[in-house]
Design a protein around this motif. Structure first.
Motif, mmCIF file in Angstrom:
data_model
loop_
_atom_site.group_PDB
_atom_site.id
_atom_site.type_symbol
_atom_site.label_atom_id
_atom_site.label_comp_id
_atom_site.label_asym_id
_atom_site.label_seq_id
_atom_site.Cartn_x
_atom_site.Cartn_y
_atom_site.Cartn_z
ATOM 1 N N GLY A 72 0.802 -1.221 0.000
ATOM 2 C CA GLY A 72 0.000 0.000 0.000
ATOM 3 C C GLY A 72 0.834 1.270 0.000
ATOM 4 N N ILE A 73 2.033 1.196 0.541
ATOM 5 C CA ILE A 73 2.926 2.364 0.587
ATOM 6 C C ILE A 73 3.784 2.441 -0.671
ATOM 7 N N PHE A 74 4.342 1.301 -1.081
ATOM 8 C CA PHE A 74 5.240 1.304 -2.238
ATOM 9 C C PHE A 74 4.501 1.543 -3.555
ATOM 10 N N ARG A 75 3.197 1.362 -3.571
ATOM 11 C CA ARG A 75 2.440 1.726 -4.765
ATOM 12 C C ARG A 75 2.375 3.248 -4.921
ATOM 13 N N GLN A 76 2.435 3.955 -3.786
ATOM 14 C CA GLN A 76 2.350 5.417 -3.821
ATOM 15 C C GLN A 76 3.697 6.075 -4.140
ATOM 16 N N TRP A 77 4.763 5.452 -3.659
ATOM 17 C CA TRP A 77 6.098 6.044 -3.832
ATOM 18 C C TRP A 77 7.079 4.926 -4.179
ATOM 19 N N VAL A 347 6.196 -0.498 15.960
ATOM 20 C CA VAL A 347 4.736 -0.396 15.990
ATOM 21 C C VAL A 347 4.142 -1.379 14.985
ATOM 22 N N SER A 348 3.237 -2.204 15.444
ATOM 23 C CA SER A 348 2.641 -3.229 14.593
ATOM 24 C C SER A 348 1.900 -2.607 13.413
ATOM 25 N N THR A 349 2.123 -3.172 12.225
ATOM 26 C CA THR A 349 1.415 -2.675 11.042
ATOM 27 C C THR A 349 -0.092 -2.908 11.162
ATOM 28 N N ALA A 350 -0.484 -3.860 11.999
ATOM 29 C CA ALA A 350 -1.917 -4.121 12.201
ATOM 30 C C ALA A 350 -2.623 -2.928 12.837
ATOM 31 N N GLU A 351 -1.858 -2.037 13.445
ATOM 32 C CA GLU A 351 -2.421 -0.855 14.100
ATOM 33 C C GLU A 351 -2.584 0.324 13.153
ATOM 34 N N LEU A 352 -2.078 0.203 11.921
ATOM 35 C CA LEU A 352 -1.995 1.356 11.024
ATOM 36 C C LEU A 352 -2.772 1.125 9.734
ATOM 37 N N HIS A 353 -3.331 2.207 9.197
ATOM 38 C CA HIS A 353 -3.975 2.136 7.882
ATOM 39 C C HIS A 353 -2.892 1.960 6.817
ATOM 40 N N ALA A 388 9.283 6.567 1.293
ATOM 41 C CA ALA A 388 7.929 6.195 0.899
ATOM 42 C C ALA A 388 6.928 6.436 2.023
ATOM 43 N N SER A 389 7.289 6.075 3.236
ATOM 44 C CA SER A 389 6.367 6.260 4.359
ATOM 45 C C SER A 389 6.177 7.753 4.648
ATOM 46 N N GLY A 390 7.241 8.530 4.546
ATOM 47 C CA GLY A 390 7.127 9.973 4.738
ATOM 48 C C GLY A 390 6.213 10.616 3.709
ATOM 49 N N TYR A 391 6.358 10.174 2.466
ATOM 50 C CA TYR A 391 5.508 10.693 1.390
ATOM 51 C C TYR A 391 4.040 10.339 1.646
ATOM 52 N N ALA A 392 3.774 9.076 1.981
ATOM 53 C CA ALA A 392 2.402 8.607 2.172
ATOM 54 C C ALA A 392 1.704 9.378 3.288
ATOM 55 N N ILE A 393 2.419 9.598 4.375
ATOM 56 C CA ILE A 393 1.846 10.340 5.500
ATOM 57 C C ILE A 393 1.523 11.786 5.094
ATOM 58 N N ALA A 394 2.460 12.380 4.354
ATOM 59 C CA ALA A 394 2.297 13.795 3.951
ATOM 60 C C ALA A 394 1.029 14.017 3.126
#
Length: 397
Positions: A72-77, A347-353, A388-394
């Motif tokens: 889900g993240i690497f598709r965005q960035w 932090v568990s990925t199960a906790e995050l969108h 990638a994670s920084g981009y997705a959050i932004a």
């Protein structure tokens, strides 16, 4: 009292990318960094050269309780996005071994300078030498209490991004802040440990490894069905080098590692060929074709080196082959967080969108980079995850 669209805790790779991308989207951000400058770990990465991505990045290059979360993240960035982003600001990459991409200038500071430029041009606020004391959730978002040499302050924002990294390296400001905040809000944290870290040898074999300190040998190192073929380095305390750092992320205390000291050759066949040509050479002479004299001499602890190959018994020949191709090591431990490249777990990925990295439990709370249970291999993968994670959050703050 200042109010922002978002407060980002941590001025490392993820925090910088998040702040820069948010600024480019017209958001007003406050970036909190406990060091006297941003990008401390970026500046020392790759020996100051910064291996900022890897052209071969796939989710197979990451360790997590749920690696599929990365889709889900690497598709965005993508890696191409990383390359294009840095090229747009004047940094062209040069590929080294195994897809590793470095700036042509070989200067990590050029990577950090890009983010500083973007943050300046988009008029974002940066608070350096600033220690986060506590975080609170309120009706309007979040309040962050901080302390710096000038005193204590509090800042408010609708959104809060935790990009404070993992536990390596303490002298660069690493702490468990991100994990503590996650636990404060009731989020599950996957058990953490040093990763990409040298391994230690103690006991009766310690002196043998120490005597070889500085010797490097291309090897295939394996544990639990996972293997890496790269250089292995003998040290005063045990083993290091890329192959060992890679396998350390999969190794667990008490487990044995198998090392093929000659992965590109079949020693059994080499011995047979020597015998067919008379077998007059000694075992040591054959091994000297492939290893340093010092390593061959050290292997004399396990092997008969001064015997002619023609005179080898089947048992001795098998022992040589097994020792070289299946050298067994049971590390005592690792060198800890201060020598580790990254932290495993988080932090568990199960906790995050999976698209935004926002907490499923706490509206407006995001976690990115090393704080999350996503750990890349050595070779630029962890930077790719951070960008990638920084981009997705932004995109969501």
């Amino acid at each position: 009292m200042n109010t922002y669209d978002a407060i980002i805790i941590g001025g490392g790779a993820c925090g910088l990318m998040c702040a820069a991308q948010a600024g480019l989207l017209g958001k007003k951000i406050l970036l909190l960094e406990r060091n006297e400058k941003v990008g401390a770990k970026i500046l020392i990465s790759g020996g100051g050269r910064c291996n900022y991505t890897n052209t071969g990045t796939t989710i197979a290059n990451f360790i997590s309780a749920n690696p599929d979360f990365l889709h889900g993240i690497f598709r965005q960035w993508t890696v191409e996005d990383t390359i294009d982003f840095f090229e747009a600001y004047g940094i062209r990459g040069q590929e080294k071994t195994l897809g590793q991409l470095f700036p042509e200038t070989n200067k990590a500071k050029d990577i950090v300078a890009i983010f500083s430029k973007i943050l300046y041009e988009t008029e974002q606020d940066i608070a350096l030498n600033t220690l986060v004391k506590s975080v609170e959730k309120n009706a309007d978002g979040f309040t962050v209490h901080v302390e710096n040499p000038r005193g204590e302050y509090q800042y408010n924002a609708k959104k809060l991004v935790i990009a404070s990294g993992g536990l390596p390296v303490q002298k660069l400001g690493a702490s468990d802040l991100g994990l503590r905040i996650a636990k404060q809000f009731g989020l599950e944290v996957v058990g953490t440990a040093p990763a990409l870290v040298p391994l230690t040898i103690t006991g009766k074999d310690a002196d043998w490894y120490s005597s070889l300190s500085g010797n490097s040998v291309f090897s295939k190192v394996s544990v639990a069905g996972i293997s890496f073929e790269e250089n292995m380095l003998f040290t005063h305390w045990g083993l290091s080098g890329p192959a060992i750092l890679q396998i350390s992320s999969y190794w667990r205390p008490g487990h044995e590692i198998s090392i093929d000291l000659l992965p590109n050759f079949d020693l059994d066949n080499l011995i047979k060929q020597e015998r067919q040509s008379g077998g007059k050479r000694l075992v040591s002479q054959l091994l000297n074709d492939y290893f340093s004299r010092k390593l061959v001499d050290a292997l004399g602890k396990y092997l008969v080196l001064d015997t002619k190959i023609a005179s080898l018994s089947k048992a001795d020949a098998k022992l040589i082959v097994d020792t070289i191709h299946r050298f067994k090591v049971k590390p005592a431990g690792d060198k800890g967080y201060d020598k580790a490249e990254v932290m495993r777990g988080g932090v568990s990925t199960a906790e995050l969108h999976s698209k935004t990295l926002m907490s499923k439990k706490i509206e407006g709370l995001y976690f990115g980079g090393e704080t999350v249970d996503i750990t890349g291999w050595l070779g630029g993968y962890n930077f790719q995850w951070a960008w990638a994670s920084g981009y997705a959050i932004a995109q969501d703050i």
